[in-house]
Design a protein around this motif. Structure first.
Motif, mmCIF file in Angstrom:
data_model
loop_
_atom_site.group_PDB
_atom_site.id
_atom_site.type_symbol
_atom_site.label_atom_id
_atom_site.label_comp_id
_atom_site.label_asym_id
_atom_site.label_seq_id
_atom_site.Cartn_x
_atom_site.Cartn_y
_atom_site.Cartn_z
ATOM 1 N N LEU B 653 0.784 -1.146 -0.126
ATOM 2 C CA LEU B 653 -0.201 -0.154 -0.057
ATOM 3 C C LEU B 653 0.779 1.405 -0.040
ATOM 4 O O LEU B 653 0.815 2.190 -0.765
ATOM 5 C CB LEU B 653 -0.839 0.029 1.231
ATOM 6 C CG LEU B 653 -1.993 0.993 1.200
ATOM 7 C CD1 LEU B 653 -2.966 1.182 0.122
ATOM 8 C CD2 LEU B 653 -2.699 1.229 2.733
ATOM 9 N N VAL B 654 1.799 1.222 0.812
ATOM 10 C CA VAL B 654 2.533 2.296 1.020
ATOM 11 C C VAL B 654 3.584 2.647 -0.427
ATOM 12 O O VAL B 654 3.525 3.667 -0.917
ATOM 13 C CB VAL B 654 3.676 2.318 2.173
ATOM 14 C CG1 VAL B 654 4.822 3.428 2.180
ATOM 15 C CG2 VAL B 654 3.072 2.332 3.565
ATOM 16 N N GLY B 655 3.972 1.541 -1.057
ATOM 17 C CA GLY B 655 4.665 1.711 -2.148
ATOM 18 C C GLY B 655 3.796 2.061 -3.260
ATOM 19 O O GLY B 655 4.342 2.965 -4.182
ATOM 20 N N LEU B 656 2.563 1.730 -3.501
ATOM 21 C CA LEU B 656 1.688 2.382 -4.309
ATOM 22 C C LEU B 656 1.266 3.781 -4.151
ATOM 23 O O LEU B 656 1.314 4.577 -5.247
ATOM 24 C CB LEU B 656 0.270 1.587 -4.336
ATOM 25 C CG LEU B 656 0.221 0.061 -5.012
ATOM 26 C CD1 LEU B 656 -0.827 -0.646 -4.946
ATOM 27 C CD2 LEU B 656 0.824 0.123 -6.641
ATOM 28 N N LEU B 657 1.184 4.204 -2.987
ATOM 29 C CA LEU B 657 1.132 5.796 -2.800
ATOM 30 C C LEU B 657 2.348 6.276 -3.235
ATOM 31 O O LEU B 657 1.967 7.246 -3.713
ATOM 32 C CB LEU B 657 0.753 5.650 -1.249
ATOM 33 C CG LEU B 657 -0.708 5.233 -0.892
ATOM 34 C CD1 LEU B 657 -0.937 5.414 0.718
ATOM 35 C CD2 LEU B 657 -1.867 6.059 -1.404
ATOM 36 N N ALA B 658 3.494 5.800 -2.840
ATOM 37 C CA ALA B 658 4.474 6.736 -3.200
ATOM 38 C C ALA B 658 4.733 6.694 -4.732
ATOM 39 O O ALA B 658 5.059 7.977 -5.142
ATOM 40 C CB ALA B 658 5.848 5.917 -2.590
ATOM 41 N N LEU B 659 4.324 5.787 -5.346
ATOM 42 C CA LEU B 659 4.320 5.926 -6.812
ATOM 43 C C LEU B 659 3.391 6.776 -7.410
ATOM 44 O O LEU B 659 3.757 7.321 -8.056
ATOM 45 C CB LEU B 659 3.922 4.424 -7.515
ATOM 46 C CG LEU B 659 4.075 4.127 -8.880
ATOM 47 C CD1 LEU B 659 5.420 4.485 -9.488
ATOM 48 C CD2 LEU B 659 3.454 2.891 -9.305
ATOM 49 N N LEU B 660 2.311 6.721 -6.848
ATOM 50 C CA LEU B 660 1.313 7.728 -7.223
ATOM 51 C C LEU B 660 1.736 9.295 -7.140
ATOM 52 O O LEU B 660 1.712 9.902 -7.759
ATOM 53 C CB LEU B 660 0.023 7.572 -6.484
ATOM 54 C CG LEU B 660 -1.176 8.136 -6.883
ATOM 55 C CD1 LEU B 660 -1.759 7.735 -8.176
ATOM 56 C CD2 LEU B 660 -2.352 8.258 -5.691
ATOM 57 N N ALA B 661 2.428 9.276 -5.701
ATOM 58 C CA ALA B 661 2.764 10.589 -5.563
ATOM 59 C C ALA B 661 4.057 10.949 -6.363
ATOM 60 O O ALA B 661 3.952 12.245 -7.126
ATOM 61 C CB ALA B 661 3.608 10.751 -4.081
ATOM 62 N N TRP B 662 4.721 9.982 -6.897
ATOM 63 C CA TRP B 662 5.981 10.439 -7.653
ATOM 64 C C TRP B 662 5.287 10.967 -9.195
ATOM 65 O O TRP B 662 5.687 11.482 -9.949
ATOM 66 C CB TRP B 662 6.750 9.067 -7.896
ATOM 67 C CG TRP B 662 7.996 9.541 -8.836
ATOM 68 C CD1 TRP B 662 9.007 10.209 -8.615
ATOM 69 C CD2 TRP B 662 7.944 8.630 -10.128
ATOM 70 N NE1 TRP B 662 9.643 10.228 -9.750
ATOM 71 C CE2 TRP B 662 9.407 9.219 -10.558
ATOM 72 C CE3 TRP B 662 7.482 7.691 -10.612
ATOM 73 C CZ2 TRP B 662 9.783 8.788 -11.647
ATOM 74 C CZ3 TRP B 662 7.916 7.157 -11.887
ATOM 75 C CH2 TRP B 662 9.254 7.650 -12.382
ATOM 76 N N LEU B 663 4.153 9.968 -9.599
ATOM 77 C CA LEU B 663 3.755 10.151 -10.946
ATOM 78 C C LEU B 663 3.071 11.524 -11.035
ATOM 79 O O LEU B 663 3.314 12.266 -12.090
ATOM 80 C CB LEU B 663 2.813 9.065 -11.241
ATOM 81 C CG LEU B 663 3.506 7.866 -11.688
ATOM 82 C CD1 LEU B 663 2.246 6.584 -12.157
ATOM 83 C CD2 LEU B 663 4.136 7.804 -12.999
ATOM 84 N N GLU B 664 2.333 12.066 -9.978
ATOM 85 C CA GLU B 664 1.736 13.139 -10.178
ATOM 86 C C GLU B 664 2.624 14.290 -9.711
ATOM 87 O O GLU B 664 2.451 15.405 -10.634
ATOM 88 C CB GLU B 664 0.573 13.262 -8.921
ATOM 89 C CG GLU B 664 -0.501 12.687 -9.135
ATOM 90 C CD GLU B 664 -1.485 12.634 -8.118
ATOM 91 O OE1 GLU B 664 -1.183 12.855 -6.893
ATOM 92 O OE2 GLU B 664 -2.766 12.140 -8.267
#
Lengths: 222, 666, 319
Positions: B653-664
């Motif tokens: 979950l944390v990884g996916l959130l981090a990915l989202l933050a990076w993409l945005e």
């Protein structure tokens, strides 16, 4: 010089013929035919040198042509034939890399030499770079022949063909002093003699001229 | 127009739903309905190509939340839809003549392909693509009682999943969902290169490009004949459509020319590899599937060349290469459908797919044999058939490769030219072997000796693609005129070719200096043949006598061998021998071994010959090893404590959130 | 007027080639016999053989299909159309716009396919063997031929044979290494395509070494006559092709009058005679090679043609 000018065209065609013969050397399966091709290449080299002598009005090149004709087209092939007969060597070519793959590698080498010759010769007349590429190709193909053939005789032939390429490059340049040519020819004669002795030595000790048999005697490993 | 098309598309799932209640009697309804719908699709596509394409996008009432799903038809879609309609109709008619099987999967298969072709956004396209994959998998797995078919279906599923994953990733990298939005902001930098790699992996797997072709010969041989015909003729083309759509359309007009080189290299490798393997296979359908690999390679080469020429600002040549790719896609789709249906008819009539059990069928099935000759002549690129016209265009495009201004690209084009010529000659050899073993000579088995002519549905189904193969071969210019919108799209919209490559009914290349007029060639051939026949009739009127075969005085067979001595007829392995030795040893690990009995032994000497596709050794075996290793690692997860399991979920979950933050952020 | 002239040239060319083809075969045989110290049959002998074969009733095997009867005509027609496209004594024939080198390769492939199908029709071991070998050789010969075509296409800008011949005649191209290499490659392909020594022996009937003849074992009468005639046409075609591309001098240009045609005719006769002499000399000097040496031979030709193209990329300053 450009296309359509006879002096250039003839020189160019002779160079192309030498390249073709280099491929013939790689293609042949019988030692006798290889020696014949080598002799023809030598004769073409002599013709190329003579033509350059005529075109550049440089009489010393006629001497080069004479040396090439005498040594490379006649004497050395005769000597090689004598060697083959005296030693009763196998007439077949023993390859480390098959005929087809070595031809393929040959074309790759020509492409490489074209790629190398292109940037060096920018500014030179567009035609001279093809000549340089051809000479370099003949040299590389000679080396390829030395690498991919097992018989010692064929390695000598490869060396000779390599030297032919060097001389071809040398005669193409106007004002090349004869000294260099003489010394290279002498060098190759020397090398040939050494190689001949070498062949006799191997023959005496191992009953074969396959140099792979030397490896166990190198004293490395065990 | 688009609404009508969408309603037509809905007919396919309807047919699939009807198949269930109708049970075994549904064959007529489903296959007949599919044939009718396919013909309508072909009419719609051909009509819009001829009289103007429908504008705009038809929004669909479903789709992802962040973008609408829609249908649209541009030149490229319409061209491939035309192929789907024509080939689908013949295959459906052919299926009418056989037992009703796979009734649910068949319309869904057609539906998936049509949806993928008509999609106006990546969501719909992937939906159709996956429907196509799953439905075709069901068709491959239809005869699942045989172990080999189960293995083929398993392998196919794995490769289809790989293709789907790669394509999802590729479309994901493009950013937007609607094609129009993607075109407005084409990818750049590493993102564009990643799209190239993923598109090649995804579409290349589905199309059967070397080295990702391992599934194709197995799956196409396992499916029922009409299904393999469509898989070979159209499904691989849908994959190529996706490839062209991604790389030549959506990725924008600004991509560098070197993008064409991997396509050219993979295409050339596929062409030679497929054609050579077709010469060594001993099963009719596997052989044809290998020939599909070859032709897919040729189409890919055309696309690659178009990219190369586009990069060098050679618009007219890019149009030539694109035209070659498109025409070959259509031509191959039709003649390969024809050939697979012929293989199906032979299987029904003679009861075998093995070349070593067929023979002499031209006496029992003369009509099928003539139609097969049309198909194999086109596959062997013989004038004046469709395969020759399209390969002529491809060769002309390659012959113009020296106009690229880099030595490396020029050499690549020259080498590709040699490889295409070699592939064409190898294809001719493979097709001769197919026809010679199946139709010529003497029967090799009692079942084959009792063969009968194919049924009327089957003959009707063969007639359509055979006629079109001949027609396209005779008037390739007219066919290419239909493809003009698609050529314009592939050649780069900014650079409209100054002159068309279609000149009247013929073709032209090289600024109009080289031309091909197949109609006149056919006329000349006919004239020469008839002239020779007339002269011979006049000078040599004697009737033909029949006598026992001469065969260099080979001894007559004993009485009990009613088909003659089988050993005096060439076998499949024997016919393959020259090419197995000349090329097979190096490329396909071909081998021959003689097992001689020692003196005094009574067993016969045996000659063992075979080959092994290197993709098995270098790709499948390591992949299987990797799978086992991964499975062993995953097994360890089962021993984790609850805390361990929870922390894994939390980490994800944390990884996916981090990915989202990076993409945005980026 | 121009059209009429081109039609006339086309018809004359066709008549000339059809008449000359058996003579070319006869001439090569006679020359070879002379070189080997035999008297040799008259060069007219192939014509006599053809007429005699036509008089004989053909015998077909009991299980021969319609292929055996149709394929000779198909093979002949494809070869005849191909030979009609290659200019002989004059350029600018009626069919010149159609005469594309790639199409020529296609027509030859069609003729080859017809021959191979006929070879396999009865299901004899030798027919199948010959067909498989012939098709396998073509896998090496066709790429070599197309790479030669690439060399011509770079120099002439087109693959139209008439235009290539005209460019090589008019444009001062000089002696080019690339063209020399392409010529060697083309000659090797010609030798292989015509089944001449060292690839195949046209005079052999030793079963295990046959390629071309093996496919004709079951043909007789008019069918054999057609096959033999087609083979003669093919040899003539290849010699004329070599002459048209590499020795274009003397041929009458498009739209010229009868006088130029006469000169062209003489030049063509001289060129063809010279090529026949070369072929006979070459065949007398070399031995037939093993079947599985042929790929090496043709592969070398292929690589030479590739080399020719590569050198051309450099010398024309394209790179």
């Amino acid at each position: 010089m450009t296309f359509g000018q006879l002096p250039y065209d003839v020189a160019h065609l002779l160079g192309g013929g030498m390249l073709l013969l280099s491929f013939m050397l790689l293609y042949q399966r019988r030692v006798g035919a290889v020696v014949n091709a080598l002799a023809t290449q030598g004769a073409l080299l002599a013709a190329a040198a003579a033509w350059q002598g005529f075109v550049q009005d440089a009489p010393q090149l006629y001497l080069t042509a004479l040396i090439a004709l005498g040594a490379k087209a006649v004497l050395i092939p005769l000597a090689l034939r004598l060697l083959i007969r005296r030693l009763a060597l196998a007439r077949g070519v023993d390859t480390a890399l098959g005929i087809g793959p070595s031809l393929l590698a040959g074309v790759a080498l020509v492409a490489l030499s074209i790629l190398v010759a292109l940037p060096i010769t920018t500014g030179v007349a567009a035609m001279a770079r093809e000549d340089l590429a051809i000479a370099l190709s003949v040299v590389l193909l000679g080396m390829l022949m030395m690498i991919t053939r097992r018989n010692a005789i064929l390695q000598v032939v490869g060396l000779m063909s390599l030297e032919n390429g060097l001389v071809l490059a040398a005669v193409g340049v106007a004002g090349m002093p004869l000294v260099v040519e003489l010394s290279t020819a002498a060098l190759v004669m020397l090398v040939l003699v050494v190689a001949g002795v070498f062949v006799f030595q191997i023959r005496g000790r191992f009953d074969s001229v396959d140099i792979a048999l030397l490896h166990p005697h190198r004293g490395e490993g065990g | 127009m688009l609404t009508a098309l969408a309603l037509g598309l809905l007919g396919f799932p309807l047919l699939a739903a009807l198949a269930l209640p109708l049970g075994r009697r549904g064959g007529l309804v489903v296959h007949g309905g599919s044939a009718g719908l396919c013909l309508l699709l072909a009419l719609a596509a051909g009509g819009s190509l001829g009289f103007g394409l429908p504008e705009g996008v038809l929004g669909l009432p479903f789709g992802p939340a962040w973008g609408g799903a829609g249908l649209a038809m541009d030149g490229l879609s319409a061209w491939f839809l035309l192929l789907l309609g024509l080939a689908g109709a013949s295959a459906s008619v052919f299926a009418l003549g056989g037992p009703p099987r796979g009734l649910v999967a068949w319309p869904l298969f057609l539906f998936g392909m049509a949806l993928a072709l008509l999609a106006a956004d990546s969501f719909t396209l992937l939906l159709g693509f996956e429907a196509m994959s799953v439905a075709s998998w069901a068709l491959v797995a239809l005869d699942h009682r045989e172990e080999s078919n189960r293995a083929a279906a398993r392998l196919y599923l794995v490769f289809a999943a790989l293709a789907g994953l790669c394509l999802v990733a590729a479309f994901g990298l493009l950013g937007a969902v609607e094609f129009a939005a993607i075109r407005a902001v084409p990818p750049e930098g590493w993102r564009a290169n990643a799209v190239l790699v993923l598109a090649l992996l995804g579409a290349g797997t589905k199309a059967g490009l070397v080295p990702l072709h391992a599934w194709l010969p197995l799956a196409h041989a396992a499916a029922p004949s009409h299904a393999s015909a469509l898989m070979s003729g159209v499904m691989t083309k849908v994959a190529l459509y996706v490839l062209a759509r991604l790389l030549l359309d959506l990725a924008g007009p600004v991509q560098p020319g070197w993008w064409g080189l991997p396509l050219l290299a993979l295409g050339a490798a596929s062409a030679v590899f497929g054609a050579l393997r077709a010469n060594l296979e001993e099963d009719t359908k596997t052989l044809l599937a290998c020939s599909t690999i070859e032709h897919v390679g040729l189409v890919t080469m055309g696309l690659g060349l178009a990219l190369l020429f586009r990069g060098a600002d050679l618009g007219a040549l890019a149009a030539l290469a694109a035209g070659a790719a498109l025409l070959h896609a259509l031509a191959h789709g039709l003649f390969k459908t024809l050939l697979f249906l012929v293989a199906g008819a032979v299987l029904h009539a003679a009861g075998s797919r093995r070349l070593d059990r067929l023979g002499g069928l031209i006496h029992a099935m003369p009509r099928t044999a003539v139609l097969a000759l049309v198909g194999l002549g086109a596959a062997a690129a013989l004038p004046p058939l469709s395969g020759f016209a399209s390969e002529w265009l491809l060769l002309q495009a390659l012959l113009a490769g020296w106009r690229l201004d880099e030595f490396g690209a020029q050499m690549a084009a020259a080498a590709a030219l040699a490889l295409v010529a070699m592939a064409a000659a190898l294809a001719a050899a493979a097709m001769l072997r197919f026809f010679g073993m199946a139709f010529l000579g003497r029967p090799r088995s009692p079942r084959g000796a009792g063969a009968r002519e194919a049924g009327r549905f089957e003959l009707l189904a063969l007639l359509l693609p055979a006629g079109l193969t001949l027609l396209i071969g005779l008037v390739p210019g007219a066919a290419l005129a239909l493809a003009e919108p698609a050529i314009r799209l592939l050649a780069g919209a900014a650079q409209v070719p100054a002159q068309g490559i279609a000149q009247g009914v013929g073709l032209a290349a090289g600024e109009g200096q080289a031309g091909l007029l197949p109609l006149s060639v056919a006329l000349l051939l006919g004239l020469a043949g008839v002239g020779a026949w007339a002269v011979i009739r006049w000078r040599s009127p004697g009737a033909t006598r029949r006598g026992p075969v001469w065969n260099c005085g080979f001894i007559d067979p004993p009485e009990h061998l009613i088909f003659g001595d089988p050993l005096s007829q060439p076998s499949a392995a024997g016919l393959a021998q020259p090419l197995r030795r000349m090329l097979g040893g190096a490329l396909l690990a071909g081998r021959e071994a003689v097992a001689m009995p020692s003196p005094g032994e009574t067993r016969p000497a045996r000659l063992e010959a075979g080959f092994a596709d290197p993709s098995g050794r270098f790709l499948l075996t390591p992949a299987a090893r990797l799978r086992d290793a991964v499975a062993a690692q995953v097994e360890r997860l089962r021993d984790l404590s609850i805390r361990g399991c929870l922390s894994m979920a939390f980490g994800t979950l944390v990884g996916l959130l981090a990915l989202l933050a990076w993409l945005e952020g980026g | 007027m121009l059209i009429l002239g081109s039609i006339l040239v086309q018809l004359l060319h066709l008549a000339l080639v059809l008449a000359a083809a058996p003579l070319v075969i006869g001439l090569v045989r006679w020359l070879k016999a002379r070189m080997m110290g035999r008297r040799g049959a008259s060069p007219l002998q192939p014509w006599r053989d053809l007429l005699k074969l036509l008089r004989k009733r053909p015998v077909l095997a009991e299980n021969a299909s319609v292929i055996s009867e149709v394929a000779p005509f198909a093979g002949f027609a494809a070869t005849a159309v191909a030979v009609a496209l290659v200019p002989s004594f004059a350029r600018g024939m009626l069919l010149a716009p159609v005469g594309d080198l790639v199409l020529l390769a296609g027509l030859l492939a069609l003729a080859r396919m017809a021959l191979a199908l006929a070879g396999m029709d009865v299901g004899t071991a030798f027919g199948g063997m010959g067909a498989a070998r012939e098709m396998s050789f073509s896998a090496f010969a066709e790429p070599a031929l197309l790479l030669c075509v690439l060399t011509f296409a770079i120099l002439a800008g087109t693959t139209n044979l008439d235009a290539v011949s005209a460019t090589f005649h008019d444009g001062a191209l000089g002696l080019r290494v690339s063209l020399g290499l392409a010529a060697v490659a083309m000659l090797a392909v010609a030798v292989a395509e015509n089944g001449r020594i060292p690839v195949d022996n046209p005079a052999t009937h030793l079963e295990l070494t046959m390629v071309h003849e093996a496919m004709l074992l079951e043909a007789s009468g008019r069918h054999l006559a057609l096959w033999d005639y087609a083979a003669a046409l093919r040899l003539t075609l290849w010699l004329a092709l070599v002459a048209a591309v590499f020795l274009p001098f003397g041929a009458a240009p498009a739209g010229s009058g009868p006088l130029a045609w006469l000169v062209g005719l003489l030049a063509w006769a001289v060129k063809m005679g010279g090529l026949c002499l070369m072929l006979a000399g070459f065949e007398s000097a070399v031995a037939k090679m093993r079947v599985f040496r042929v790929p090496e031979f043709l592969g070398a030709a292929l690589l030479l043609a590739l080399l020719a193209a590569a050198l051309l990329f450099v010398s024309t300053g394209l790179a």
